[in-house]
Design a protein around this motif. Sequence first.
Motif, PDB file in Angstrom:
ATOM      1  N   PRO A 188       0.782  -1.205   0.186  1.00  0.00           N
ATOM      2  CA  PRO A 188       0.114  -0.058  -0.025  1.00  0.00           C
ATOM      3  C   PRO A 188       0.769   1.362   0.042  1.00  0.00           C
ATOM      4  O   PRO A 188       1.839   1.331   0.627  1.00  0.00           O
ATOM      5  N   ASP A 189       0.515   2.263  -0.645  1.00  0.00           N
ATOM      6  CA  ASP A 189       0.899   3.594  -0.639  1.00  0.00           C
ATOM      7  C   ASP A 189       2.340   3.709  -1.665  1.00  0.00           C
ATOM      8  O   ASP A 189       2.894   4.541  -1.698  1.00  0.00           O
ATOM      9  N   LEU A 190       2.847   2.471  -2.079  1.00  0.00           N
ATOM     10  CA  LEU A 190       3.897   2.429  -3.011  1.00  0.00           C
ATOM     11  C   LEU A 190       3.602   2.153  -4.523  1.00  0.00           C
ATOM     12  O   LEU A 190       2.627   1.451  -4.772  1.00  0.00           O
ATOM     13  N   HIS A 191       4.270   2.894  -5.481  1.00  0.00           N
ATOM     14  CA  HIS A 191       4.126   2.488  -6.695  1.00  0.00           C
ATOM     15  C   HIS A 191       4.987   1.610  -7.454  1.00  0.00           C
ATOM     16  O   HIS A 191       6.168   1.273  -6.794  1.00  0.00           O
ATOM     17  N   ALA A 192       4.616   1.013  -8.677  1.00  0.00           N
ATOM     18  CA  ALA A 192       5.736   0.052  -9.301  1.00  0.00           C
ATOM     19  C   ALA A 192       6.958   0.698  -9.506  1.00  0.00           C
ATOM     20  O   ALA A 192       6.806   2.002 -10.142  1.00  0.00           O
ATOM     21  N   CYS A 193       8.076  -0.085  -9.289  1.00  0.00           N
ATOM     22  CA  CYS A 193       9.277   0.479  -9.796  1.00  0.00           C
ATOM     23  C   CYS A 193       9.541   0.690 -11.127  1.00  0.00           C
ATOM     24  O   CYS A 193       9.123  -0.159 -12.085  1.00  0.00           O
ATOM     25  N   THR A 194      10.038   2.105 -11.372  1.00  0.00           N
ATOM     26  CA  THR A 194      10.224   2.044 -13.039  1.00  0.00           C
ATOM     27  C   THR A 194      11.856   2.612 -13.101  1.00  0.00           C
ATOM     28  O   THR A 194      12.280   2.788 -12.318  1.00  0.00           O
ATOM     29  N   ALA A 195      12.318   2.870 -14.211  1.00  0.00           N
ATOM     30  CA  ALA A 195      13.640   3.470 -14.623  1.00  0.00           C
ATOM     31  C   ALA A 195      14.062   4.644 -13.980  1.00  0.00           C
ATOM     32  O   ALA A 195      15.128   5.084 -13.515  1.00  0.00           O
ATOM     33  N   SER A 196      12.816   5.596 -13.822  1.00  0.00           N
ATOM     34  CA  SER A 196      12.845   6.881 -13.078  1.00  0.00           C
ATOM     35  C   SER A 196      13.263   6.741 -11.547  1.00  0.00           C
ATOM     36  O   SER A 196      13.886   7.821 -11.060  1.00  0.00           O
ATOM     37  N   ASP A 197      12.923   5.511 -11.115  1.00  0.00           N
ATOM     38  CA  ASP A 197      13.526   5.430  -9.722  1.00  0.00           C
ATOM     39  C   ASP A 197      14.776   5.001  -9.618  1.00  0.00           C
ATOM     40  O   ASP A 197      15.207   4.679  -8.318  1.00  0.00           O
ATOM     41  N   GLY A 198      15.388   4.829 -10.784  1.00  0.00           N
ATOM     42  CA  GLY A 198      16.849   4.265 -10.571  1.00  0.00           C
ATOM     43  C   GLY A 198      16.849   2.979 -10.308  1.00  0.00           C
ATOM     44  O   GLY A 198      17.961   2.394  -9.932  1.00  0.00           O
ATOM     45  N   TRP A 199      15.782   2.222 -10.815  1.00  0.00           N
ATOM     46  CA  TRP A 199      15.750   0.920 -10.712  1.00  0.00           C
ATOM     47  C   TRP A 199      16.244   0.031 -11.804  1.00  0.00           C
ATOM     48  O   TRP A 199      15.988   0.539 -12.895  1.00  0.00           O
ATOM     49  N   ASP A 200      17.156  -0.783 -11.843  1.00  0.00           N
ATOM     50  CA  ASP A 200      17.527  -1.712 -12.739  1.00  0.00           C
ATOM     51  C   ASP A 200      17.770  -3.206 -12.248  1.00  0.00           C
ATOM     52  O   ASP A 200      18.434  -3.353 -11.451  1.00  0.00           O
TER      53      ASP A 200
END
Length: 685
Positions: free
Chosen positions: A250-262
């Motif tokens: 809850p309250d978290l969005h799916a991780c994307t490249a903009s989050d610095g996620w690789d």
Amino acid sequence: MSLAISLLFLFSLFPSPSLSSLSELPALMALKASLDPKNHFLASWTPHSDPCSGAFEGVACNELGRVANISLQGKGLWGQIPGAVADLKSLTGLYLHFNSLNGNIPKELTSLSQLTDLYLNVNNLSGEIPPGFGNMPNLQVLQLCYNRLSGSIPIQLRYLKRLSVLALQYNELTGAIPASLGELKTLTRLDLSFNGLFGSVPAKLADAPMLEVLDIRNNSLSGTLPQELKRLNGGFQYKNNPHLCGVGFPDLHACTASDGWDPNMPEPYQPSNLSGNSFPNSTRNSSTKVLPESANLDSNCSRSNCSKASKSPQIGVVLGVIGLFVAFIASGLFSFSWYRRRKQKIGSAFDASDSRLSTDQAKEVYRKSASPLISLEYSNGWDPFAKGSSGFSQEVLESFMFNLEEVERATQCFSELNLLGKSSFSAIYKGILRDGSVVVVKCIAKTSCKSDEAEFLKGLKMLTSLKHENLVKLRGFCCSRGRGECFLIYDFVPNGSLLRYLDIKEGTGTALEWTTRVSIINGIAKGIAYLHGNKGKKSAMVHQNISAEKVLIDTNYKPMISNSGLHKLLADDIIFSMLKASAAMGYLAPEYTNTGRITAKSDVYAFGMILFQTLTGKQKITQSDRQGAESCRFEDFIDQNLVGKFSESEAAKLAKMALLCTHESPNHRPTMENVVQELSGIISS
């Protein structure tokens, strides 16, 4: 002469408790000199007394005359903890929380190999957490929260194989969360909230098999939140980490490249210069700073990855400079935010939207509650003690207040194995306190308690005033806002209730002897008379729910009445349901249906029913039992298991008393004071 020499030789083989404790006197006096130099709070600590004689406030010794516990919480102490404490080699518990201690945690503390509980929370301690804590094989509870500790979390804590609670919240810690904390097989609670931790959240934390609470709120953590941590359900709190992302939280969005996620990049901060067995057998230069790991990575990188890294040293340098700059800015913002939040009002430590509870504010919670053992869960909301008008004296609170952690520890976190029973409004657990005493913990939901906190508090205060040999002793209480429950801690009474001795069939149990039955009846009467204010010694109280089930039997077959005064805490609908159950079992006086009132004469009626049950050995009293008592036909109402081994004169008088106590008209029933007087005549005759 030779006999005296022989005796001296024999005594020399056994250590004298007095001599043992006196050898530890210098360490205790060094502790006093450092924490109470003006002799305001530890006046009982004198250089000419035996610490194990009971003269030293807060000091407890073991059977060998060695100092085992030092409990000085909430004493107003200040100054630095001296390294001389390490000379107390048998110390198992050190409780210095809720004081104003400053300076660093002395590294000498880490040599206390017997220490199981270390409470230094809610002080002004600074500096780093000593890595040597990993050398303490018996440490089970490490409470360092609400201080000003800095630096990183030592990876050496992974060696605390018996650790169950690690509380580091509300400090100034930085660095990453060590993934190796997931190796702690007994860890149940890990609180790292309200610090400056950064990096990713290691999935390995979910490997801790007994972990129930993980709190990482209000840090600077980033990256993907591991799915494995979902198993903790409500025990996992992660809010106010803006750069965390993940699916299914809850309250978290799916991780994307903009989050610095690789997904191809490993989690950061794995130290390359440490091996799994580098501690505690090896030593390191203390000046070498190493970031703690947040994941366990393979130390062998692939050929392609290694070559890529070697081709771009400039990029690494640039990224490193940028990282240092960002860390510097984040540290400045955190310090500024921390300073501002210290000036704000006290908030709840269990509400993610609340401000940081500073050390000064935590002490303010203590001052308002006047309890050195108060749990920080009491900071606001449902808490009868947070408003400063409890009406309890300091001595009463110190004697009766337990914190949630102590209750959880005693019951093994409310393990089903310790569950003794449940009712419509409570659950009852068996527990063991730190001093080894066995207790019963009655858990009552907030919704079952009086909604008016002033009334609830008044009832709780009355419970603490009840002291009689035939009442189950209240050891303490705890109100947890976080759990929404109140806990009453009573002495454990080992032989069950009086019900256990009723309806005994041949070969299924041991029937009580006649003298034991008379003694039990006498004890019950004395307990009820005490509640009713016998001889004006105290204000009257009606029990309201006396039954054979509420009469517990100790190892000496002494009766102990339980649940005395409990109705003073409970909501009206709960009391009504209890009365209905009492009526169904035959204990409720008949006038209640007409008046709706419970009086002292209602308790007398219930006592009369228990008297009948004890005489007949039966739970259900029939009309023929009453008729047998009226005509003194002993064969019709005296328990057949006695096989005639009873006093007929006593039986006749007790039968008459049972009939009088259960008279339909309350005006014809005696008072409990009259009953006690009559019983004293029966027993002495």
